[in-house]
Motif scaffolding. Structure first.
Motif, mmCIF file in Angstrom:
data_model
loop_
_atom_site.group_PDB
_atom_site.id
_atom_site.type_symbol
_atom_site.label_atom_id
_atom_site.label_comp_id
_atom_site.label_asym_id
_atom_site.label_seq_id
_atom_site.Cartn_x
_atom_site.Cartn_y
_atom_site.Cartn_z
ATOM 1 N N THR A 139 0.810 -1.301 -0.106
ATOM 2 C CA THR A 139 -0.153 -0.014 -0.072
ATOM 3 C C THR A 139 0.914 1.250 0.094
ATOM 4 N N PRO A 140 0.597 2.087 -0.894
ATOM 5 C CA PRO A 140 1.301 3.559 -0.792
ATOM 6 C C PRO A 140 0.936 4.325 0.289
ATOM 7 N N PHE A 141 -0.345 4.263 0.915
ATOM 8 C CA PHE A 141 -0.797 5.138 1.792
ATOM 9 C C PHE A 141 -0.176 5.017 3.300
ATOM 10 N N HIS A 142 0.100 6.171 3.782
ATOM 11 C CA HIS A 142 0.576 6.372 5.284
ATOM 12 C C HIS A 142 -0.470 5.951 6.117
ATOM 13 N N PRO A 143 -0.198 5.166 7.130
ATOM 14 C CA PRO A 143 -1.284 4.624 8.104
ATOM 15 C C PRO A 143 -2.204 5.381 8.693
ATOM 16 N N PHE A 144 -1.461 6.660 9.257
ATOM 17 C CA PHE A 144 -2.298 7.649 9.924
ATOM 18 C C PHE A 144 -2.110 9.131 9.606
ATOM 19 N N VAL A 145 -1.274 9.578 8.684
ATOM 20 C CA VAL A 145 -1.286 10.848 8.523
ATOM 21 C C VAL A 145 -2.329 11.160 7.374
ATOM 22 N N SER A 146 -2.860 12.262 7.573
ATOM 23 C CA SER A 146 -4.075 12.735 6.536
ATOM 24 C C SER A 146 -3.945 14.224 6.538
ATOM 25 N N PHE A 147 -4.493 14.703 5.384
ATOM 26 C CA PHE A 147 -4.732 16.071 5.410
ATOM 27 C C PHE A 147 -6.296 16.394 5.331
ATOM 28 N N ASP A 148 -6.861 17.220 6.131
ATOM 29 C CA ASP A 148 -8.133 17.156 6.437
ATOM 30 C C ASP A 148 -8.601 18.670 5.800
ATOM 31 N N THR A 149 -9.575 18.411 4.796
ATOM 32 C CA THR A 149 -9.906 19.680 4.130
ATOM 33 C C THR A 149 -10.854 20.407 5.074
ATOM 34 N N THR A 150 -11.457 19.663 5.915
ATOM 35 C CA THR A 150 -12.368 20.327 6.743
ATOM 36 C C THR A 150 -11.911 21.371 7.806
ATOM 37 N N THR A 151 -10.646 20.764 8.355
ATOM 38 C CA THR A 151 -9.824 21.783 9.221
ATOM 39 C C THR A 151 -9.454 23.029 8.274
ATOM 40 N N LEU A 152 -8.707 22.540 7.248
ATOM 41 C CA LEU A 152 -8.289 23.660 6.354
ATOM 42 C C LEU A 152 -9.102 24.750 5.799
ATOM 43 N N ALA A 153 -10.454 24.196 5.596
ATOM 44 C CA ALA A 153 -11.427 25.143 5.152
ATOM 45 C C ALA A 153 -12.013 26.111 6.333
ATOM 46 N N ALA A 154 -11.924 25.450 7.532
ATOM 47 C CA ALA A 154 -12.320 26.382 8.770
ATOM 48 C C ALA A 154 -11.363 27.344 8.772
ATOM 49 N N LEU A 155 -9.840 26.989 8.420
ATOM 50 C CA LEU A 155 -9.132 28.408 8.723
ATOM 51 C C LEU A 155 -8.983 28.890 7.478
ATOM 52 N N CYS A 156 -9.103 28.524 6.484
ATOM 53 C CA CYS A 156 -9.023 29.568 5.162
ATOM 54 C C CYS A 156 -10.268 30.197 4.952
ATOM 55 N N LEU A 157 -11.519 29.672 5.262
ATOM 56 C CA LEU A 157 -12.803 30.046 4.652
ATOM 57 C C LEU A 157 -13.933 30.399 5.683
ATOM 58 N N GLY A 158 -13.530 29.660 6.797
ATOM 59 C CA GLY A 158 -14.385 29.887 7.909
ATOM 60 C C GLY A 158 -15.803 28.890 7.733
ATOM 61 N N GLN A 159 -15.582 27.953 7.025
ATOM 62 C CA GLN A 159 -16.620 27.128 6.758
ATOM 63 C C GLN A 159 -16.120 25.621 6.836
ATOM 64 N N THR A 160 -16.923 24.687 7.384
ATOM 65 C CA THR A 160 -16.625 23.334 7.509
ATOM 66 C C THR A 160 -17.267 22.287 6.695
ATOM 67 N N VAL A 161 -18.388 22.848 6.265
ATOM 68 C CA VAL A 161 -19.199 21.873 5.404
ATOM 69 C C VAL A 161 -18.827 21.978 3.977
ATOM 70 N N LEU A 162 -18.473 20.870 2.945
ATOM 71 C CA LEU A 162 -17.873 20.985 1.832
ATOM 72 C C LEU A 162 -18.728 21.949 0.806
ATOM 73 N N VAL A 163 -19.984 21.935 0.785
ATOM 74 C CA VAL A 163 -20.826 22.736 -0.172
ATOM 75 C C VAL A 163 -20.468 24.142 0.117
ATOM 76 N N LYS A 164 -20.488 24.479 1.501
ATOM 77 C CA LYS A 164 -20.381 25.796 1.895
ATOM 78 C C LYS A 164 -18.776 26.414 1.663
ATOM 79 N N ALA A 165 -18.017 25.437 2.133
ATOM 80 C CA ALA A 165 -16.628 25.823 1.656
ATOM 81 C C ALA A 165 -16.420 26.080 0.143
ATOM 82 N N CYS A 166 -16.826 25.193 -0.605
ATOM 83 C CA CYS A 166 -16.806 25.564 -2.049
ATOM 84 C C CYS A 166 -17.443 26.790 -2.597
#
Length: 220
Positions: A139-166
């Motif tokens: 498997t190429p995937f790291h077993p526990f590291v991930s990048f969470d776009t929910t967290t990033l969107a909260a920081l960058c856009l003040g939104q956590t729901v995918l449609v609202k962030a988009c």
């Protein structure tokens, strides 16, 4: 401001980001079926901007003994046993996914792939469970590291729901297409790229080289 010299490997310390979304028959990764999965790999283009590159998408047949929650399939609208889905057995899907990602990872000169997802813990738990269920070692995937776009969107856009962030990022999002693994993955990939590129445009990347004073201080 673009920085054309930055490679994908340099940008994330050798990690290769792969945007993933799964549609499932419940919330328990150990017992509930995966019904659909999509993955989008990324690249940095000639202008130094991150963009989607390849797409992997498959409908998945429930593994033997899998639990299927009625509420879950009513929510996502998937009939797990509909022949028209063209579903493939889970083991084959994940072996092909790993092969697809490993190839793109190697081409990007990265050492390990990291899952990017909206509420990443959920998708990563299902991917890890499937890999373990079928004893897939390469498997190429790291077993526990991930990048969470929910967290990033909260920081960058003040939104956590995918449609609202988009919407906040002025990325078109059709609510009628939501809860399809392919559509949600494509939109998550667009959002992740937008946030990375926005941070770069604002001067946040690459990091400034340390001054001589800082270097001297580090050496003391």
């Amino acid at each position: 401001m673009s920085h054309i010299g930055t490679s994908l490997a340099e940008r994330f310390r050798g990690y290769f980001p792969v945007v993933i979304d799964v549609e499932t028959a419940g919330f328990n990764a150990q017992t509930d079926a995966i019904l659909e999965i999509a993955a989008v790999t990324l690249r940095i283009n000639a202008d130094g901007l991150m963009e989607p590159q390849t797409i992997f998408h498959e409908h998945v047949a429930p593994f033997e003994g899998a639990n299927i929650e009625k509420a879950a399939i009513e929510f996502n609208g998937i009939d797990p046993f509909c022949a028209l889905r063209g579903a493939i057995d889970e083991a084959s899907v994940f072996k092909e996914l790993c092969k697809h990602v490993r190839k793109a990872q190697k081409e990007a000169d990265c050492q390990r792939s990291v899952i990017v997802a909206h509420n990443a813990t959920f998708d990563q738990s299902f991917v890890n469970a499937a890999l373990a269920r079928h004893n897939i070692k390469r498997t190429p995937f790291h077993p526990f590291v991930s990048f969470d776009t929910t967290t990033l969107a909260a920081l960058c856009l003040g939104q956590t729901v995918l449609v609202k962030a988009c919407e906040a990022a002025q990325i078109e999002f059709k609510q009628s297409e939501a809860h399809s693994a392919l559509y949600d993955t494509q939109k998550t990939a667009e959002l992740f790229c937008w946030m990375v590129n926005r941070y770069q445009a604002l001067g946040g990347w690459p990091l400034p080289a340390p001054s001589n004073d800082e270097i001297d201080t580090d050496q003391k």
